[in-house]
Design a protein around this motif. Sequence first.
Motif, short mmCIF file in Angstrom:
data_model
loop_
_atom_site.label_atom_id
_atom_site.label_comp_id
_atom_site.label_asym_id
_atom_site.label_seq_id
_atom_site.Cartn_x
_atom_site.Cartn_y
_atom_site.Cartn_z
N ARG A 90 26.06 -41.27 -60.99
CA ARG A 90 25.36 -42.26 -60.17
C ARG A 90 25.51 -43.67 -60.75
NH1 ARG A 90 20.99 -39.66 -59.81
NH2 ARG A 90 21.45 -38.69 -57.83
N LYS A 91 25.52 -43.78 -62.05
CA LYS A 91 25.71 -45.09 -62.69
C LYS A 91 27.07 -45.70 -62.32
CE LYS A 91 25.03 -43.88 -66.95
NZ LYS A 91 24.91 -44.00 -68.43
N HIS A 92 28.01 -44.83 -61.98
CA HIS A 92 29.35 -45.30 -61.61
C HIS A 92 29.52 -45.38 -60.09
CE1 HIS A 92 31.27 -45.33 -65.62
NE2 HIS A 92 30.39 -44.39 -65.90
N GLY A 93 28.42 -45.30 -59.37
CA GLY A 93 28.47 -45.55 -57.94
C GLY A 93 28.42 -44.34 -57.04
N THR A 94 28.42 -43.12 -57.62
CA THR A 94 28.37 -41.91 -56.79
C THR A 94 26.92 -41.61 -56.44
OG1 THR A 94 30.38 -41.00 -57.76
CG2 THR A 94 28.90 -39.46 -56.67
N THR A 95 26.55 -41.93 -55.23
CA THR A 95 25.16 -41.74 -54.78
C THR A 95 24.96 -40.43 -54.04
OG1 THR A 95 25.66 -43.08 -52.82
CG2 THR A 95 24.68 -44.22 -54.71
N ALA A 305 42.55 -25.30 -74.33
CA ALA A 305 42.92 -25.21 -75.74
C ALA A 305 44.12 -24.28 -75.89
CB ALA A 305 41.74 -24.69 -76.56
N GLY A 306 45.11 -24.75 -76.65
CA GLY A 306 46.29 -23.93 -76.88
C GLY A 306 47.30 -23.96 -75.76
N GLY A 307 47.08 -24.79 -74.75
CA GLY A 307 48.02 -24.86 -73.63
C GLY A 307 48.09 -26.26 -73.06
N ALA A 308 48.86 -26.39 -72.00
CA ALA A 308 49.05 -27.71 -71.39
C ALA A 308 48.39 -27.81 -70.03
CB ALA A 308 50.55 -28.01 -71.26
N SER A 309 47.71 -26.75 -69.57
CA SER A 309 47.10 -26.78 -68.24
C SER A 309 45.95 -27.77 -68.19
CB SER A 309 46.58 -25.39 -67.87
OG SER A 309 47.63 -24.47 -67.70
N LEU A 310 45.99 -28.64 -67.21
CA LEU A 310 44.88 -29.57 -67.01
C LEU A 310 43.62 -28.78 -66.66
CD1 LEU A 310 46.70 -32.35 -64.96
CD2 LEU A 310 45.88 -32.53 -67.32
N ALA A 311 42.48 -29.24 -67.16
CA ALA A 311 41.21 -28.54 -66.94
C ALA A 311 40.18 -29.54 -66.42
CB ALA A 311 40.73 -27.90 -68.24
N GLY A 312 40.36 -29.96 -65.18
CA GLY A 312 39.49 -30.99 -64.64
C GLY A 312 39.87 -32.35 -65.15
N SER A 313 38.94 -33.30 -65.03
CA SER A 313 39.22 -34.67 -65.43
C SER A 313 38.00 -35.29 -66.09
CB SER A 313 39.62 -35.51 -64.21
OG SER A 313 38.46 -35.99 -63.53
N THR A 314 38.16 -36.51 -66.56
CA THR A 314 37.03 -37.31 -67.05
C THR A 314 36.82 -38.51 -66.12
OG1 THR A 314 38.49 -38.58 -68.52
CG2 THR A 314 37.43 -36.63 -69.44
N LEU A 315 37.25 -38.37 -64.89
CA LEU A 315 37.25 -39.44 -63.91
C LEU A 315 35.84 -39.69 -63.36
CD1 LEU A 315 39.25 -41.25 -62.23
CD2 LEU A 315 39.32 -39.37 -60.57
N THR A 316 35.57 -40.94 -63.03
CA THR A 316 34.40 -41.31 -62.23
C THR A 316 34.92 -41.96 -60.95
OG1 THR A 316 34.23 -43.38 -63.49
CG2 THR A 316 32.79 -41.54 -64.16
N MET A 317 34.08 -41.99 -59.91
CA MET A 317 34.58 -42.43 -58.61
C MET A 317 34.91 -43.91 -58.57
SD MET A 317 35.09 -40.05 -56.36
CE MET A 317 34.76 -40.55 -54.69
N ASP A 318 34.24 -44.73 -59.37
CA ASP A 318 34.62 -46.14 -59.39
C ASP A 318 36.04 -46.30 -59.90
OD1 ASP A 318 33.46 -45.30 -61.92
OD2 ASP A 318 33.64 -47.37 -62.57
N ALA A 319 36.42 -45.50 -60.91
CA ALA A 319 37.78 -45.56 -61.42
C ALA A 319 38.77 -45.03 -60.39
CB ALA A 319 37.88 -44.79 -62.72
N ALA A 320 38.40 -43.98 -59.67
CA ALA A 320 39.27 -43.45 -58.62
C ALA A 320 39.50 -44.52 -57.55
CB ALA A 320 38.65 -42.20 -58.00
#
Length: 385
Positions: A90-95, A305-320
């Motif tokens: 919410r602090k990053h704009g996701t209401t 851990a131990g691989g290269a598969s992405l596991a979600g993100s650290t993204l917030t919607m303002d950055a998107a």
Amino acid sequence: MSTWGGPVDVTLTGGRVVTPDGVLDQGWVAVRDGLIAAVGEGAHPDGPTTDLGGGWVVPGFVDIHCHGGGGEAFTSADPDRVSKAANAHRKHGTTTLLASLVSRPIPELAGQVSALSELVRDGVLAGIHLEGPFLSAARCGAHDPAILCPPDRRSIDRLLDAGGGTVKMITVAPELDHGVDAVRHLVDNDVLAAIGHTDATEAQIRPAVEAGASVATHLFNGMRPLHHREPGPIGALLDDERVTVELICDLVHLHPTAVRLAARHAGPNRTVLVTDAIAAAGVGDGVYDVGGLEVRVVDGVPTLAGGASLAGSTLTMDAAFRNAVTSCGLTVVEAVHATATRPARLLGLEHRTGRLEAGLSADVVVLDADLRPREVMSRGAWVKD
């Protein structure tokens, strides 16, 4: 952790207001009793004002795919911890936010759904999205393959019953046994059927869309790649006018060109930006648990851990939003559609949020010239640290 003040009666002036009809360069938004009372340009209503000094004024963001933030995941049964995760976004704009859950055994997942349902009824969350366990082991990503299972009706009904109407979307790999029937059953129960984590061919995707599947879960990621002789799920879902496509616009999951191509083809009425964020969003690097799997976040990028598969993100919607405009070539108006207007309509919330329009909730984000959030208002109250 964000805290809520009380609703304020104020007119926001001197901003570039993005409305459904275009941009008001010297616009204003009047907020009264938690709602948008009026939107205009030029002379504004009498009463208290806040001069925005030329910033962009856009609707509060609507994220339909988010697993957590602020160090907390939506798998927690503790309402304070779940609220902390929601407040971090919410602090990053996701209401407006759907809480996404990863694959777990059906009894455990039903318990998580039941716990979250109370927070949906309290208005902290807008609903629940189940990203699994009805997924393809061949495209499981950060889901434990040992837990994945076909979408039989009994399992689906147990999860829907646990939510009591709060489960809004379920992701399914339609090539699994009962996959198309599951899509039809979800639609009959007013639940969005999404297609994702799938190894299906184009021929296997088409019947699911005909049955009512209407969302592509993080298009490109967790699905058979596009090929010029076998378009697979990417080609089938992107090219079907009935399907809304999710795009993780962190510039890691998708190259800017891929975002631009998809958004241009799908258009504003079918493009939705999502975060797919995990607990690390808003916190930083470290080791996290995602559905019982160890995930390491290095330089803001989560991988198993131990691989290269992405596991979600650290993204917030303002950055998107910012990435979509500054790196992917979308206009500010198109970014507003993808982060607010279209996802709100997809959830059936267009009567409440997603646009700066009289009568809707006063969910407002004020962005500076660099498209970074200066202020966030949720239901007419300023969001503060």
